[in-house]
Motif scaffolding. Structure first.
Motif, PDB file in Angstrom:
ATOM      1  N   ALA A 151       0.830  -1.212   0.000  1.00  0.00           N
ATOM      2  CA  ALA A 151       0.000   0.000   0.000  1.00  0.00           C
ATOM      3  C   ALA A 151       0.863   1.260   0.000  1.00  0.00           C
ATOM      4  N   LEU A 152       1.961   1.245   0.738  1.00  0.00           N
ATOM      5  CA  LEU A 152       2.853   2.405   0.765  1.00  0.00           C
ATOM      6  C   LEU A 152       3.511   2.636  -0.596  1.00  0.00           C
ATOM      7  N   VAL A 153       3.883   1.559  -1.270  1.00  0.00           N
ATOM      8  CA  VAL A 153       4.469   1.706  -2.607  1.00  0.00           C
ATOM      9  C   VAL A 153       3.438   2.279  -3.567  1.00  0.00           C
ATOM     10  N   GLU A 154       2.227   1.766  -3.498  1.00  0.00           N
ATOM     11  CA  GLU A 154       1.162   2.280  -4.365  1.00  0.00           C
ATOM     12  C   GLU A 154       0.908   3.762  -4.096  1.00  0.00           C
ATOM     13  N   LEU A 155       0.883   4.140  -2.835  1.00  0.00           N
ATOM     14  CA  LEU A 155       0.655   5.535  -2.467  1.00  0.00           C
ATOM     15  C   LEU A 155       1.800   6.434  -2.931  1.00  0.00           C
ATOM     16  N   ALA A 156       3.035   5.930  -2.817  1.00  0.00           N
ATOM     17  CA  ALA A 156       4.191   6.731  -3.240  1.00  0.00           C
ATOM     18  C   ALA A 156       4.146   7.030  -4.728  1.00  0.00           C
ATOM     19  N   VAL A 157       3.717   6.060  -5.525  1.00  0.00           N
ATOM     20  CA  VAL A 157       3.626   6.290  -6.963  1.00  0.00           C
ATOM     21  C   VAL A 157       2.472   7.232  -7.283  1.00  0.00           C
ATOM     22  N   GLU A 158       1.350   7.086  -6.587  1.00  0.00           N
ATOM     23  CA  GLU A 158       0.199   7.953  -6.824  1.00  0.00           C
ATOM     24  C   GLU A 158       0.515   9.410  -6.476  1.00  0.00           C
ATOM     25  N   TRP A 189       5.886  10.598  -5.591  1.00  0.00           N
ATOM     26  CA  TRP A 189       7.150  10.537  -4.866  1.00  0.00           C
ATOM     27  C   TRP A 189       8.157   9.656  -5.608  1.00  0.00           C
ATOM     28  N   ALA A 190       7.644   8.770  -6.429  1.00  0.00           N
ATOM     29  CA  ALA A 190       8.476   7.890  -7.249  1.00  0.00           C
ATOM     30  C   ALA A 190       7.733   7.647  -8.552  1.00  0.00           C
ATOM     31  N   THR A 191       8.493   7.421  -9.606  1.00  0.00           N
ATOM     32  CA  THR A 191       7.884   7.168 -10.911  1.00  0.00           C
ATOM     33  C   THR A 191       7.675   5.668 -11.101  1.00  0.00           C
ATOM     34  N   PRO A 192       6.702   5.259 -11.914  1.00  0.00           N
ATOM     35  CA  PRO A 192       6.502   3.821 -12.177  1.00  0.00           C
ATOM     36  C   PRO A 192       7.720   3.148 -12.799  1.00  0.00           C
ATOM     37  N   LEU A 193       8.585   3.943 -13.434  1.00  0.00           N
ATOM     38  CA  LEU A 193       9.796   3.357 -14.004  1.00  0.00           C
ATOM     39  C   LEU A 193      10.771   2.949 -12.907  1.00  0.00           C
ATOM     40  N   GLN A 194      10.786   3.720 -11.816  1.00  0.00           N
ATOM     41  CA  GLN A 194      11.668   3.396 -10.699  1.00  0.00           C
ATOM     42  C   GLN A 194      11.075   2.289  -9.823  1.00  0.00           C
ATOM     43  N   ALA A 218       7.602   0.032  -9.646  1.00  0.00           N
ATOM     44  CA  ALA A 218       6.314  -0.323 -10.239  1.00  0.00           C
ATOM     45  C   ALA A 218       5.300  -0.599  -9.133  1.00  0.00           C
ATOM     46  N   PRO A 219       4.132   0.022  -9.178  1.00  0.00           N
ATOM     47  CA  PRO A 219       3.131  -0.210  -8.135  1.00  0.00           C
ATOM     48  C   PRO A 219       2.531  -1.609  -8.244  1.00  0.00           C
ATOM     49  N   PRO A 220       2.039  -2.153  -7.129  1.00  0.00           N
ATOM     50  CA  PRO A 220       1.436  -3.492  -7.164  1.00  0.00           C
ATOM     51  C   PRO A 220       0.261  -3.601  -8.128  1.00  0.00           C
ATOM     52  N   SER A 221      -0.423  -2.480  -8.408  1.00  0.00           N
ATOM     53  CA  SER A 221      -1.582  -2.526  -9.296  1.00  0.00           C
ATOM     54  C   SER A 221      -1.222  -2.907 -10.726  1.00  0.00           C
ATOM     55  N   ILE A 222       0.035  -2.741 -11.122  1.00  0.00           N
ATOM     56  CA  ILE A 222       0.462  -3.186 -12.450  1.00  0.00           C
ATOM     57  C   ILE A 222       1.404  -4.389 -12.376  1.00  0.00           C
TER      58      ILE A 222
END
Length: 270
Positions: free
Chosen positions: A41-48, A51-56, A58-62
């Motif tokens: 959840a924290l990783v997903e929130l950071a991308v949303e 704070w971090a790009t999906p290239l760096q 990847a959120p769990p949703s993808i």
């Protein structure tokens, strides 16, 4: 005249230690799952929140759909089968050769004392750095990967087997002599069962190092298996696929660790 009646026997139920241990085990498992869910959840929130790009990262949703797609299409299963075959062959050879040499070194104390320092030095060295030598000798083939995995897993098994027999009490040897057992019978019926718990520790470490070395070799040399897929996803900047393969490798490691711990507990109980 008074008569005494004996109390009815009380049926033995589960011990209080087991009753207390069950909620504790469930609590530990739920805590582990909660930590994993919280981290995702924290990783997903950071991308949303950018704070971090999906290239760096990847959120769990993808990542999870990419993992599911790779499993359903059979691509990841084929790669996983290649890696498991390499790990299986390498570890089977390491377990067979390592236990045999460890026992022989114990039977010949002079050789054991002579080679023990060398074995410890080789076991502590980074075996994976020998991958160029393996590639030169066997080419970019699964054989090169399996050979390097065999070397990495050999020394922990050999050393643990040697130490396990060295720590055996002389009583076991005397029992074998009293029963007039042949050397083969003495090994299979008396010595090996007594040393098996310690030998299993070395086998567990050997399997772990074999698997890590095989995956590292696949990654570095880009030869088959999940390690090569991880390297390819990294080079092509496919972040979702890269993290999906990482999740697959972590799941494989956790499964191996669970099975090894379960096997060790079952053998020790016997």
């Amino acid at each position: 005249m008074t008569t005494t009646t004996s109390a009815p026997p009380v049926s033995a139920g589960p011990g209080p230690a087991k009753v207390r241990a069950w909620p504790r085990t469930v609590g530990v498992s739920l805590t582990r799952i909660g930590i994993i869910v919280l981290a995702a959840a924290l990783v997903e929130l950071a991308v949303e929140l950018r704070w971090a790009t999906p290239l760096q990262v990847a959120p769990p949703s993808i990542v999870l759909p990419a993992l599911w797609d790779g499993l359903t299409t059979g691509n990841y299963l084929s790669l996983l089968g290649t890696t498991l075959a390499e790990v299986g062959v390498a570890f089977l050879c390491a377990a067979t050769v390592g236990t045999t040499l460890g026992y022989l070194l114990w039977r010949r104390p002079l050789f054991g004392r002579a080679y023990e320092p060398l074995l410890y030095a080789l076991a502590s060295s980074p075996i994976v750095l020998l991958y160029p030598v393996s590639l030169v000798m066997f080419g970019r083939t699964p054989v090169a990967v399996a050979v390097l995995g065999f070397v990495a897993g050999l020394f922990p098994v050999l050393i643990s087997t040697y130490q396990a027999f060295r720590r055996l009490d002389d009583t076991y040897i005397k029992v074998a002599k009293v029963l007039r057992l042949t050397p083969g019978q003495s090994f299979l019926r008396v010595l090996l069962p007594a040393a098996l718990p310690s030998v299993l520790v070395g086998l567990r470490l050997g399997l772990t190092l074999t698997m890590l070395t095989v995956i590292a070799m696949e990654y570095l040399a880009n030869v088959g298996g999940v390690g090569a897929e991880l390297s390819l996803a990294y080079l092509r900047l496919r972040s979702a696929d890269m993290y999906a393969v990482l999740l697959l490798i972590i799941s494989l490691s956790v499964t191996f660790l669970f099975l090894l711990n379960l096997t060790t507990r079952l053998v020790v109980k016997r």
